[in-house]
Scaffold this active site. Structure first.
Site, PDB file in Angstrom:
ATOM      1  N   LYS A 182      53.142  31.526  49.346  1.00 20.01           N
ATOM      2  CA  LYS A 182      52.902  32.936  49.683  1.00 20.01           C
ATOM      3  C   LYS A 182      53.504  33.191  51.052  1.00 20.01           C
ATOM      4  O   LYS A 182      53.578  32.296  51.892  1.00 20.01           O
ATOM      5  CB  LYS A 182      51.400  33.220  49.740  1.00 20.01           C
ATOM      6  CG  LYS A 182      51.051  34.666  49.549  1.00 20.01           C
ATOM      7  CD  LYS A 182      51.112  35.043  48.075  1.00 20.01           C
ATOM      8  CE  LYS A 182      50.777  36.485  47.819  1.00 20.01           C
ATOM      9  NZ  LYS A 182      50.691  36.754  46.384  1.00 20.01           N
TER      10      LYS A 182
HETATM   11  P1  NAD Z   1      49.769  47.903  46.427  1.00 15.93           P
HETATM   12  O1  NAD Z   1      50.010  47.807  47.881  1.00 15.93           O
HETATM   13  O2  NAD Z   1      50.807  48.472  45.535  1.00 15.93           O
HETATM   14  O3  NAD Z   1      48.419  48.731  46.133  1.00 15.93           O
HETATM   15  C1  NAD Z   1      47.197  48.475  46.743  1.00 15.93           C
HETATM   16  C2  NAD Z   1      46.265  49.653  46.466  1.00 15.93           C
HETATM   17  O4  NAD Z   1      44.983  49.375  47.008  1.00 15.93           O
HETATM   18  C3  NAD Z   1      46.705  50.971  47.081  1.00 15.93           C
HETATM   19  O5  NAD Z   1      46.390  52.011  46.185  1.00 15.93           O
HETATM   20  C4  NAD Z   1      45.828  51.078  48.330  1.00 15.93           C
HETATM   21  O6  NAD Z   1      45.636  52.411  48.760  1.00 15.93           O
HETATM   22  C5  NAD Z   1      44.551  50.489  47.787  1.00 15.93           C
HETATM   23  N1  NAD Z   1      43.602  50.007  48.784  1.00 15.93           N
HETATM   24  C6  NAD Z   1      43.818  49.272  49.889  1.00 15.93           C
HETATM   25  N2  NAD Z   1      42.659  49.057  50.533  1.00 15.93           N
HETATM   26  C7  NAD Z   1      41.698  49.664  49.787  1.00 15.93           C
HETATM   27  C8  NAD Z   1      40.304  49.792  49.902  1.00 15.93           C
HETATM   28  N3  NAD Z   1      39.646  49.246  50.910  1.00 15.93           N
HETATM   29  N4  NAD Z   1      39.631  50.488  48.934  1.00 15.93           N
HETATM   30  C9  NAD Z   1      40.280  51.045  47.907  1.00 15.93           C
HETATM   31  N5  NAD Z   1      41.599  50.929  47.728  1.00 15.93           N
HETATM   32  C10 NAD Z   1      42.286  50.265  48.672  1.00 15.93           C
HETATM   33  O7  NAD Z   1      49.377  46.405  45.964  1.00 15.93           O
HETATM   34  P2  NAD Z   1      49.419  45.829  44.494  1.00 15.93           P
HETATM   35  O8  NAD Z   1      50.735  45.189  44.262  1.00 15.93           O
HETATM   36  O9  NAD Z   1      48.892  46.839  43.554  1.00 15.93           O
HETATM   37  O10 NAD Z   1      48.377  44.609  44.637  1.00 15.93           O
HETATM   38  C11 NAD Z   1      46.986  44.816  44.560  1.00 15.93           C
HETATM   39  C12 NAD Z   1      46.315  43.450  44.419  1.00 15.93           C
HETATM   40  O11 NAD Z   1      46.787  42.781  43.245  1.00 15.93           O
HETATM   41  C13 NAD Z   1      46.540  42.459  45.557  1.00 15.93           C
HETATM   42  O12 NAD Z   1      45.397  41.647  45.689  1.00 15.93           O
HETATM   43  C14 NAD Z   1      47.702  41.623  45.052  1.00 15.93           C
HETATM   44  O13 NAD Z   1      47.763  40.351  45.679  1.00 15.93           O
HETATM   45  C15 NAD Z   1      47.311  41.510  43.603  1.00 15.93           C
HETATM   46  N6  NAD Z   1      48.403  41.170  42.699  1.00 15.93           N
HETATM   47  C16 NAD Z   1      49.514  41.954  42.624  1.00 15.93           C
HETATM   48  C17 NAD Z   1      50.506  41.612  41.731  1.00 15.93           C
HETATM   49  C18 NAD Z   1      51.730  42.476  41.542  1.00 15.93           C
HETATM   50  O14 NAD Z   1      52.496  42.207  40.646  1.00 15.93           O
HETATM   51  N7  NAD Z   1      51.912  43.538  42.335  1.00 15.93           N
HETATM   52  C19 NAD Z   1      50.396  40.453  40.949  1.00 15.93           C
HETATM   53  C20 NAD Z   1      49.244  39.681  41.038  1.00 15.93           C
HETATM   54  C21 NAD Z   1      48.251  40.062  41.916  1.00 15.93           C
END
Ligand code: NAD
Length: 419
Positions: free
Chosen positions: A107
């Site tokens: 990571k």
């Molecule tokens: P992103 O940055 O696109 O979206 C994150 C979202 O969470 C946004 O809508 C943001 O406003 C919201 N957010 C942040 N803090 C918040 C809070 N305290 N309360 C409510 N909403 C809040 O990120 P993402 O790619 O959607 O990733 C989200 C999670 O999924 C992370 O933990 C990431 O590690 C995990 N993840 C992502 C992927 C991927 O393919 N993008 C794959 C596996 C895991």
């Protein structure tokens, strides 16, 4: 004090190792092998803007490569630190082992608030990030991808910078790229869609109908595509939130309306201005909404010892990485709330990344529909497998999935003479 994500992942590893039919000394060896990352690169990125030198902390943790090249996203966020990145890298090793993907775990992170930067500044920082790392990694050693705060465009920039360094295009150095750069169109949708398919399967097994109340925290890459997929599958989403706050409607929310409000007002909360049935919910209270399925799809550690007693759902599906702390999970088990763990629920993206990497390495005929079908099939068969383990041993789905991952890592470590 909230538990750190690294502590939670290591605690799950320690607990699950005890179920392996191996000698105590080998259990201890396997734990030691996974407790420390193979490399932790802690560096800085500096650049001058308006006569002032700006300095940002940056990290890349290469946790373990027993099963294949290190693989993990790059998180750009204002509070990332080495401990969080180490926790996420460790989780990637476990996730890939569990899903049967021939990758290790890594990571990366850059500690900054993207809102404080121009597009050009962010591009400079990402180019510098990969320039500095290029002395440690290549396309067969460590393969980055997007995570919180990074996008497809950012991955295209990383691809370009690496091509400049090497003097040739190396398509498998990074995944999550544009299709023109041998990315896979479905990659953007994959994590959210994978969670959607799996949630549908769990709902059909447990409730046997579609009349369930679903609440999703997060409307970013994962949360928004998940919302869309569940709606397409015939479900109603009652609540959704982002970093500005949450909304709830007793009639259910419509994806298109939430999307338009997010575009117009910069937050899903904007929908409450145009629809009377939509009520605003505080960020802190949002996870405490009464529902049947709660899907935290935003950040880690959001369900913790401070708020776990107020959770009023029947099932939690971990869309984000490690949204439930270890201490909270113990409480949830006692409260009879089922938790579908992150390494299963959000694993869809890594399957697709693996196919993008193969495509970058010259493997032909990898179509979007092929990848979507295989992802769905693999997630559902992994779920069925851990359902059996969990029922046979009377343990949580998380422990069952960690056992499966650890068995694989143990077997390969033994074959390679590592332990
Ligand atoms: P992103 O940055 O696109 O979206 C994150 C979202 O969470 C946004 O809508 C943001 O406003 C919201 N957010 C942040 N803090 C918040 C809070 N305290 N309360 C409510 N909403 C809040 O990120 P993402 O790619 O959607 O990733 C989200 C999670 O999924 C992370 O933990 C990431 O590690 C995990 N993840 C992502 C992927 C991927 O393919 N993008 C794959 C596996 C895991």
């Amino acid at each position: 004090m909230k538990e750190s994500m690294l502590e939670s992942v290591l605690a799950y590893i320690e607990k699950s190792i005890n179920y392996l039919p191996i000698e105590d000394v080998e259990k201890e060896n396997l734990y030691q092998l996974l407790a420390e990352s193979e490399y932790s690169i802690d560096f800085s990125i500096k650049f001058k803007a308006n006569k002032k030198l700006k300095v940002f902390k940056a990290f890349r943790v290469l946790h373990n490569s027993l099963l294949g090249p290190y693989k993990g996203g790059i998180r750009v966020y204002w509070d990332v630190d080495l401990e969080e990145i180490s926790g996420l890298a460790t989780l990637m090793t476990i996730k890939n082992a569990f899903l049967g993907i021939p990758f290790g775990g890594s990571k990366g992170g850059i500690r900054l608030d993207v809102k404080d930067l121009t597009e050009e500044e962010k591009e400079f920082i990402l180019r510098e990030y990969i320039r500095k790392l290029s002395i440690f990694i290549d396309e067969k050693t460590d393969i980055p991808a997007p995570d919180i705060g990074t996008t497809e465009k950012d991955m295209d920039i990383i691809f370009d910078e690496y091509a400049r360094i090497k003097g040739k295009n190396i398509y498998s150095i990074v995944t999550g790229k544009s299709t023109e750069l041998l990315g896979i169109e479905f990659r953007k949708l994959s994590t959210g869609y994978g969670i959607g398919y799996l949630t549908d399967k769990v709902i059909q097994d447990v409730f046997k109908n579609k009349e369930v109340r679903i609440v999703i925290q997060g409307f970013g890459n994962v949360g928004s595509h998940l919302f869309k997929k569940l709606e397409d599958l015939g479900y109603k989403i009652y609540g959704v939130s982002d970093s500005h706050g949450g909304i709830y409607s007793p009639e259910g929310l419509k994806f298109e309306e939430v999307l338009i409000a997010k575009d117009k007002y910069g937050t899903v909360v904007g929908l409450s201005k145009t629809k009377d049935s939509v009520k605003v919910v505080d960020t802190e209270r949002f996870l405490e909404l009464e529902c049947d399925i709660l899907i935290p799809a935003a950040k880690e550690n959001v369900i913790n010892s401070d708020n776990v007693k107020n959770i009023k759902t029947k099932i939690i599906v971990e869309g984000a990485n490690s949204p439930v702390t270890e201490e909270a999970e113990n409480m949830l088990n006692q409260m009879g709330i089922l938790v579908i763990p992150d390494i299963l629920a959000n694993g869809g993206g890594v399957y697709v990344s693996y196919y993008e990497w193969l495509k970058g390495n010259g493997i032909q005929n990898i179509t979007d529909s092929f990848v979507e079908n295989i992802m769905k099939e693999k997630l559902i068969s992994a779920y069925k497998e851990i359902d059996i383990i969990s029922k046979n041993l009377n343990i949580s789905y998380r422990t069952a999935s960690y056992i499966k991952a650890l068995e694989k890592l143990y077997k390969v470590a033994k074959l390679r003479g590592v332990i």
